[in-house]
Design a protein around this motif. Structure first.
Motif, PDB file in Angstrom:
ATOM      1  N   ILE A 106       0.773  -1.118   0.069  1.00  0.00           N
ATOM      2  CA  ILE A 106       0.096   0.000   0.193  1.00  0.00           C
ATOM      3  C   ILE A 106       0.954   1.180   0.060  1.00  0.00           C
ATOM      4  O   ILE A 106       1.653   1.326   0.746  1.00  0.00           O
ATOM      5  N   LEU A 107       0.582   2.156  -1.035  1.00  0.00           N
ATOM      6  CA  LEU A 107       1.586   3.330  -1.062  1.00  0.00           C
ATOM      7  C   LEU A 107       0.477   4.628  -0.873  1.00  0.00           C
ATOM      8  O   LEU A 107      -0.268   4.847  -1.562  1.00  0.00           O
ATOM      9  N   ASN A 108       1.278   5.707   0.011  1.00  0.00           N
ATOM     10  CA  ASN A 108       0.439   6.824  -0.102  1.00  0.00           C
ATOM     11  C   ASN A 108       0.981   7.687  -1.142  1.00  0.00           C
ATOM     12  O   ASN A 108       2.021   8.621  -0.896  1.00  0.00           O
ATOM     13  N   THR A 109       0.498   7.522  -2.260  1.00  0.00           N
ATOM     14  CA  THR A 109       0.881   8.155  -3.501  1.00  0.00           C
ATOM     15  C   THR A 109      -0.319   8.176  -4.455  1.00  0.00           C
ATOM     16  O   THR A 109      -1.259   7.490  -4.124  1.00  0.00           O
ATOM     17  N   PHE A 110      -0.273   8.779  -5.515  1.00  0.00           N
ATOM     18  CA  PHE A 110      -1.255   8.628  -6.579  1.00  0.00           C
ATOM     19  C   PHE A 110      -0.998   8.436  -8.107  1.00  0.00           C
ATOM     20  O   PHE A 110       0.302   8.869  -8.374  1.00  0.00           O
ATOM     21  N   TYR A 152      -1.246  -0.876  -4.153  1.00  0.00           N
ATOM     22  CA  TYR A 152      -2.401  -0.217  -4.052  1.00  0.00           C
ATOM     23  C   TYR A 152      -1.878   1.382  -3.788  1.00  0.00           C
ATOM     24  O   TYR A 152      -1.277   1.522  -2.917  1.00  0.00           O
ATOM     25  N   THR A 153      -2.320   2.218  -4.824  1.00  0.00           N
ATOM     26  CA  THR A 153      -1.953   3.577  -4.377  1.00  0.00           C
ATOM     27  C   THR A 153      -3.058   4.385  -4.183  1.00  0.00           C
ATOM     28  O   THR A 153      -3.843   4.568  -4.993  1.00  0.00           O
ATOM     29  N   ILE A 154      -3.160   5.045  -2.855  1.00  0.00           N
ATOM     30  CA  ILE A 154      -4.396   5.262  -2.408  1.00  0.00           C
ATOM     31  C   ILE A 154      -4.092   6.878  -1.645  1.00  0.00           C
ATOM     32  O   ILE A 154      -5.106   7.084  -1.000  1.00  0.00           O
ATOM     33  N   GLY A 155      -3.286   7.533  -2.105  1.00  0.00           N
ATOM     34  CA  GLY A 155      -2.871   8.917  -1.586  1.00  0.00           C
ATOM     35  C   GLY A 155      -3.563  10.092  -2.507  1.00  0.00           C
ATOM     36  O   GLY A 155      -4.076   9.751  -3.582  1.00  0.00           O
ATOM     37  N   PRO A 156      -3.550  11.084  -2.150  1.00  0.00           N
ATOM     38  CA  PRO A 156      -2.823  11.515  -0.707  1.00  0.00           C
ATOM     39  C   PRO A 156      -3.914  10.934   0.354  1.00  0.00           C
ATOM     40  O   PRO A 156      -4.997  11.526   0.354  1.00  0.00           O
ATOM     41  N   LEU A 157      -3.151  10.464   1.289  1.00  0.00           N
ATOM     42  CA  LEU A 157      -4.173   9.929   2.509  1.00  0.00           C
ATOM     43  C   LEU A 157      -4.947  11.140   2.959  1.00  0.00           C
ATOM     44  O   LEU A 157      -6.098  10.845   3.356  1.00  0.00           O
ATOM     45  N   TRP A 194       7.978  12.859   3.022  1.00  0.00           N
ATOM     46  CA  TRP A 194       6.967  12.479   1.916  1.00  0.00           C
ATOM     47  C   TRP A 194       5.613  13.061   2.202  1.00  0.00           C
ATOM     48  O   TRP A 194       4.591  13.421   1.417  1.00  0.00           O
ATOM     49  N   ASN A 195       4.992  13.352   3.508  1.00  0.00           N
ATOM     50  CA  ASN A 195       3.822  13.925   4.040  1.00  0.00           C
ATOM     51  C   ASN A 195       3.671  15.108   3.589  1.00  0.00           C
ATOM     52  O   ASN A 195       2.835  15.737   3.038  1.00  0.00           O
ATOM     53  N   SER A 196       4.795  15.938   3.957  1.00  0.00           N
ATOM     54  CA  SER A 196       4.930  17.246   3.728  1.00  0.00           C
ATOM     55  C   SER A 196       4.689  17.560   2.155  1.00  0.00           C
ATOM     56  O   SER A 196       4.036  18.507   1.781  1.00  0.00           O
ATOM     57  N   THR A 197       5.487  16.767   1.177  1.00  0.00           N
ATOM     58  CA  THR A 197       5.395  16.960  -0.162  1.00  0.00           C
ATOM     59  C   THR A 197       3.913  16.742  -0.609  1.00  0.00           C
ATOM     60  O   THR A 197       3.541  17.461  -1.221  1.00  0.00           O
ATOM     61  N   LEU A 198       3.306  15.776  -0.299  1.00  0.00           N
ATOM     62  CA  LEU A 198       1.975  15.526  -0.722  1.00  0.00           C
ATOM     63  C   LEU A 198       0.882  16.563  -0.149  1.00  0.00           C
ATOM     64  O   LEU A 198       0.290  16.806  -1.228  1.00  0.00           O
ATOM     65  N   GLU A 199       1.182  17.002   1.108  1.00  0.00           N
ATOM     66  CA  GLU A 199       0.461  18.023   1.401  1.00  0.00           C
ATOM     67  C   GLU A 199       0.442  19.274   0.650  1.00  0.00           C
ATOM     68  O   GLU A 199      -0.417  20.027   0.428  1.00  0.00           O
ATOM     69  N   SER A 200       1.777  19.401   0.295  1.00  0.00           N
ATOM     70  CA  SER A 200       1.993  20.794  -0.433  1.00  0.00           C
ATOM     71  C   SER A 200       1.578  20.627  -2.090  1.00  0.00           C
ATOM     72  O   SER A 200       1.000  21.423  -2.423  1.00  0.00           O
ATOM     73  N   VAL A 201       1.654  19.399  -2.465  1.00  0.00           N
ATOM     74  CA  VAL A 201       1.170  19.049  -3.939  1.00  0.00           C
ATOM     75  C   VAL A 201      -0.286  19.218  -3.986  1.00  0.00           C
ATOM     76  O   VAL A 201      -0.893  19.941  -4.658  1.00  0.00           O
ATOM     77  N   SER A 220      -8.260   7.225  -9.639  1.00  0.00           N
ATOM     78  CA  SER A 220      -7.222   6.120  -9.348  1.00  0.00           C
ATOM     79  C   SER A 220      -7.092   5.719  -7.837  1.00  0.00           C
ATOM     80  O   SER A 220      -7.368   4.381  -7.529  1.00  0.00           O
ATOM     81  N   SER A 221      -7.260   6.637  -6.937  1.00  0.00           N
ATOM     82  CA  SER A 221      -7.011   6.361  -5.685  1.00  0.00           C
ATOM     83  C   SER A 221      -8.216   5.823  -4.982  1.00  0.00           C
ATOM     84  O   SER A 221      -8.076   4.999  -4.122  1.00  0.00           O
ATOM     85  N   VAL A 222      -9.306   6.441  -5.409  1.00  0.00           N
ATOM     86  CA  VAL A 222     -10.689   5.915  -4.842  1.00  0.00           C
ATOM     87  C   VAL A 222     -10.697   4.460  -5.286  1.00  0.00           C
ATOM     88  O   VAL A 222     -11.055   3.510  -4.510  1.00  0.00           O
TER      89      VAL A 222
END
Ligand SMILES: O=c1ccn([C@@H]2O[C@H](COP(=O)(O)OP(=O)(O)O[C@H]3O[C@H](CO)[C@@H](O)[C@H](O)[C@H]3O)[C@@H](O)[C@H]2O)c(=O)[nH]1
Length: 475
Positions: free
Chosen positions: A222-226, A245-250, A374-381, A457-459
């Protein structure tokens, strides 16, 4: 006939802020998907979560949720923050047998019934061995980027091809060829710092080399990415580890799910420090996209000299800034230097810990100087905020390269900490190249939203994950 209860999933994060935060969001998504969840953390993290976050009150609405703790084997006063390798070592010895007992006991779910499936951070290692011994399916979750995980997967090839080892004194701009899909932009300097050790037997290399053998052993990854963000890398990775499974950004996935149910969005604090919410009031008074948010996450420390370079660079840039300086983040200092707090008053605001997701979503924020966790990066993205990257260690070296070279979302400032470079880089992001970065950040934010929309995709990956957990859980 009484209906059998839903499967109980045990979720076990690394004992760090980023992984705890994102795996709590995953827990909530699984509860919403009809599963029961036991969230297992070390006693130390448990105490901080109960003190500073609202996890207990927030999860009241999920009767199947349990927060449970386990010993990491270290004394209470151990300085875990900057000694996390010691924590991991201790957990391998002390926590592993306790974890096995917990999986074997019929009340393993903290009074909630038997555990029928495990989702554990791959960085912990031992849960996979234990789950195999006990015969419970285990999904690995990684809260780092697919890109960095793929670099870890490729460590054996890097060694075989002779691209590793090298040292920090070698030419760091040499391109790396043995990480398929990243040949165009990956240089020596973008590999995790431990690759510079000059020694293929370096303990970190030994540790991460196992990724290519461990991940395929699990039921799924399971990856926190999209998909839209990391598709070239994900397609390479699926060759080695098919069930991803890519299910991010969580963080945003959870908000979208709750919004769709019509529920009012709660405050999502999963913080291990007390948040200073007054900075949001300060932001309310600033013009749109005028503030650079500065934070190096929950682990990074800086020397006093580096802190002063940042302070001069920020002040000299003439830009407004909101700066998170954790009290434990300046090496050798228990307090943030006073001159810095006073000198920041004119255009800056300094806090110990901020409600970061809300800060990044605030209209006054126009840039993020980040350590590229990675969390900061995804939150910023997700919020469409361009970044200046100053990576500190591990996956951050890889993430920062993608931000600049692959996604064009900002500027990679690795391997330097000089006030004039910082001043110039801040001006570039916030003034000179502002439109260019804002445009690409808005496009990527829109892709992130698409991945979380109807049929996104993440859904669909999350739906598949929930079905697979239900199908594979042991009863
Ligand atoms: O003032 C702050 C600063 C941070 N955060 C939150 O803390 C988390 C920080 O996570 P991250 O950006 O990933 O940094 P680290 O805490 O340093 O995370 C560790 O774990 C990550 C994987 O989960 C890795 O990508 C990082 O390299 C590793 O250092 C984020 O959710 C932030 O929103 C706050 O709420 N307030």
């Amino acid at each position: 006939m009484a209906q059998s209860p839903p499967p109980r999933v045990l979720i076990f994060p690394l004992p760090l802020q980023g992984p705890v935060n994102s795996m709590l969001k995953l827990s909530e998504l699984l509860c919403l998907g009809g599963l029961h969840v036991t969230f297992l953390v070390t006693d130390h993290i448990d105490a901080r979560l109960r003190r500073f976050s609202n996890v207990q009150s927030r999860f009241h609405s999920y009767p199947g949720f349990r927060l449970q703790s386990i010993s990491d084997g270290l004394p209470e006063n151990h300085p875990r923050g900057d000694k996390f390798l010691e924590v991991f070592e201790s957990m391998k010895v002390h926590t592993k047998p306790l974890f096995k007992e917990l999986l074997q006991s019929s009340g393993g779910g903290g009074g909630g019934g038997r555990i029928s499936c495990v989702i554990a951070d791959g960085g912990l290692g031992f849960p996979l061995d234990v789950a195999e011994e006990v015969g419970i399916p285990l999904f690995i979750v990684r809260t780092i980027s697919a890109a960095c995980l793929w670099v870890f997967f490729c460590l054996p090839q890097l060694i075989q091809s002779g691209e590793l080892p090298f040292t920090g004194n070698d030419d760091l701009d040499v391109m790396i060829k043995s990480v398929p899909g990243m040949e165009r932009y990956l240089r020596r300097r973008d590999l995790p710092y431990f690759c510079r050790s000059g020694n293929v037997a370096d303990p970190s290399i030994e540790l991460y080399k196992c990724e290519s053998t461990n991940n395929p052993r699990a039921t799924g990854l399971i990856l926190n990415t999209f998909e839209e963000l990391e598709s070239p890398i994900l397609s390479q990775m699926r060759g080695a580890c098919p069930n991803i499974y890519t299910i991010g950004p969580l963080h945003a996935h959870l908000k979208a799910k709750l919004a769709a149910t019509g529920a009012s969005l709660p405050d999502f604090s999963n913080s291990l420090w007390e948040e200073d919410r007054f900075c949001l009031v300060w932001l309310d008074d600033q013009p749109p996209k005028s503030v650079l948010y500065v934070s190096f996450g929950s682990l990074a420390t800086v020397t006093r000299a580096q802190l002063m370079e940042f302070w001069h660079g920020l002040v000299n840039s003439g830009q407004r800034f909101l700066w998170v300086i954790r009290q434990d983040s300046v090496a050798g200092e228990s307090q943030v230097p006073m001159e810095l707090l006073q000198g920041s008053k004119e255009r800056g605001f300094v806090v110990n810990w901020a409600p970061q997701e809300e800060v990044l979503a605030h209209p006054a924020v126009g840039g993020f100087l980040t350590h590229s966790g990675w969390n900061s990066t995804l939150e910023s993205v997700y919020e469409g905020v361009p970044m200046i990257c100053w990576p500190y260690f591990l996956d951050q070296q890889v993430n920062s390269r993608l931000v600049e070279e692959e996604w064009k979302l900002g500027i990679d400032m690795k391997d330097t900490c000089d006030r004039s470079v910082i001043e110039k880089t801040v001006r570039n992001l916030m003034e000179v190249r502002k439109d260019e970065f804002q445009r690409s950040a808005a496009q990527m934010a829109s892709s992130a939203k698409t991945s979380l929309g109807d049929g996104g995709s993440s859904v669909s990956h999350l739906e598949r994950l929930i079905q697979d957990i239900k199908a594979k859980s042991v009863v």
